[in-house]
Motif scaffolding. Structure first.
Motif, short mmCIF file in Angstrom:
data_model
loop_
_atom_site.label_atom_id
_atom_site.label_comp_id
_atom_site.label_asym_id
_atom_site.label_seq_id
_atom_site.Cartn_x
_atom_site.Cartn_y
_atom_site.Cartn_z
N PHE A 128 32.90 33.42 34.96
CA PHE A 128 33.07 34.77 35.50
C PHE A 128 32.17 35.76 34.77
O PHE A 128 31.59 36.66 35.39
CB PHE A 128 34.54 35.19 35.39
N VAL A 153 39.53 38.24 37.16
CA VAL A 153 39.19 37.53 38.39
C VAL A 153 40.35 36.62 38.79
O VAL A 153 41.00 36.01 37.93
CB VAL A 153 37.89 36.70 38.22
N ARG A 160 40.95 33.51 41.45
CA ARG A 160 40.31 32.60 42.40
C ARG A 160 40.63 31.16 42.01
O ARG A 160 41.19 30.89 40.95
CB ARG A 160 38.80 32.81 42.42
N THR A 200 40.09 44.33 39.14
CA THR A 200 40.46 42.97 39.53
C THR A 200 39.61 42.53 40.72
O THR A 200 39.45 43.29 41.68
CB THR A 200 41.96 42.89 39.92
N TYR A 201 39.09 41.32 40.64
CA TYR A 201 38.27 40.72 41.70
C TYR A 201 39.09 39.56 42.29
O TYR A 201 39.22 38.51 41.66
CB TYR A 201 36.95 40.20 41.13
N TYR A 228 39.31 36.82 44.95
CA TYR A 228 38.46 36.09 45.89
C TYR A 228 39.19 35.66 47.16
O TYR A 228 38.63 35.79 48.27
CB TYR A 228 37.83 34.88 45.20
#
Length: 358
Positions: free
Chosen positions: A126, A183, A185, A307-308, A310
């Motif tokens: 990341f 992140v 995902r 915050t990412y 996915y």
């Protein structure tokens, strides 16, 4: 507000006098300093002078409006009066924004440090994704990227990557990236398809010139050693790698990216100067009342800022409550929507404090 604006104009006129003084013209340091100061307030002075001109025209038009007896002429004067009144209000709002205190570091280059944090290999991957995102954004702005130090991870990404972005106004755009990025995902290494949460930390430091922070040579301990590659094997038998320690603060910088010790020293000194200046700034920030902190966050490195996600193609900036369903575009470097929103929030916060002080 207008007392402040008059003081700015008076300072501008004084600077004009100083810049024509032979003693100043022959002093390159003062000439550069005064020229920059005048350039920084030029827009404010121009807007203030335009405001005063409109105000005078408005007073004249009001007199004509009071004395005009012809109905048609009275209507024309009234229309002109309303236009001038609208122009005056627009200029007042513009002047309020121009009086917002500017960050003196905004026009500087920026040194960015990205490190994988919680999450093992996925956190390092990341960190690499963030580096790629920032690099692509910098390229769209026409800015140059110079990797200063990088520690790749065996599974991809970086345990740590330090790089400089050279470009006018780089710090003004990247300064909001300070903090922990999260992140969510399914990692490539996950066989069960479970979503994992990992984090990477980002530090953004303005490039600091020697005149900005004083670091004495006697306060720096320099150690040299042979560069080493992945796994610890020697990649350079000469003592080209450098470790600098700033004794008063304990800040340590190691640099082995270049084969030349001189170049490693130069890069290490840039990072050291920026980190020492940032440490002093962080200490000063702790003394500021919590109620005076910016709406876009305290700048604390441990503060989770974004915050990412996915699976939902979602990015959320927690400081301003902004959620965008365009993660696929943002990770490709299309950061303008987020950065513009953060700049607008900062301006609104500063303007509110300025109005409270006026």
């Amino acid at each position: 507000m207008f007392d402040r604006l008059q003081a700015v104009e008076d300072r501008y006129e004084r600077l004009t006098e100083l810049l024509s003084d032979p003693d100043i013209v022959n002093d390159s340091k003062k000439l550069r300093e005064y020229s920059k100061e005048q350039s920084d307030i030029q827009e404010t002075v121009d807007a203030y002078r335009e405001y005063k001109s409109v105000k005078e025209q408005l007073a004249d038009t009001r007199e004509m409006l009071d004395s005009e007896k012809d109905p048609d002429m009275h209507e024309m004067v009234k229309e002109e009066f309303n236009l001038l009144k609208e122009q005056q209000e627009e200029l007042e709002e513009r002047l309020r924004i121009l009086l917002i205190p500017k960050d003196p570091n905004d026009n500087k280059n920026v040194i960015m440090e990205i490190r994988g944090a919680a999450g093992g290999d996925e956190a390092n991957i990341f960190a690499g994704d963030l580096f790629r995102m920032y690099s692509r954004y910098a390229e769209t702005q026409g800015w140059k990227i110079d990797v200063m130090e990088a520690t790749p991870n065996a599974m991809g990404g970086y345990k740590e990557v330090i790089f400089m972005i050279n470009g006018q106004g780089a710090y003004s755009k990247f300064k909001f990236e300070n903090g922990a990025h999260r992140v969510q995902r399914v990692p490539a290494t996950e066989s069960q398809g479970r979503i994992h949460t990992s984090t990477a930390t980002v530090a953004c430091l303005p490039e600091v010139e020697e005149v900005d922070v004083e670091i004495h040579e006697k306060d720096i301990r320099v150690d040299t050693f042979a560069s080493s590659g992945a796994g610890g094997q020697s990649v350079n038998t000469t003592m080209s790698a450098v470790r600098m320690t700033h004794l008063p603060t304990g800040v340590v910088v190691s640099m082995q990216d270049e084969r030349s010790q001189i170049k490693n020293r130069e890069k290490a000194m840039k990072i050291l100067r920026a980190r020492v200046a940032d440490m002093y700034l962080q200490e000063a920030q702790k003394e500021i009342d919590a109620t005076r902190k910016s709406a876009v966050g305290s700048g604390d490195r441990s503060e989770r800022i974004r915050t990412y996600n996915y699976p939902q193609n979602r990015v959320t900036d927690h400081r301003i409550g902004l959620t965008i369903q365009k993660l696929d575009q943002i990770v490709e470097g299309r950061l303008d929507e987020i950065i513009d929103a953060l700049i607008l929030e900062e301006q609104a916060s500063k303007l509110e404090r300025l109005n409270d002080d006026l």
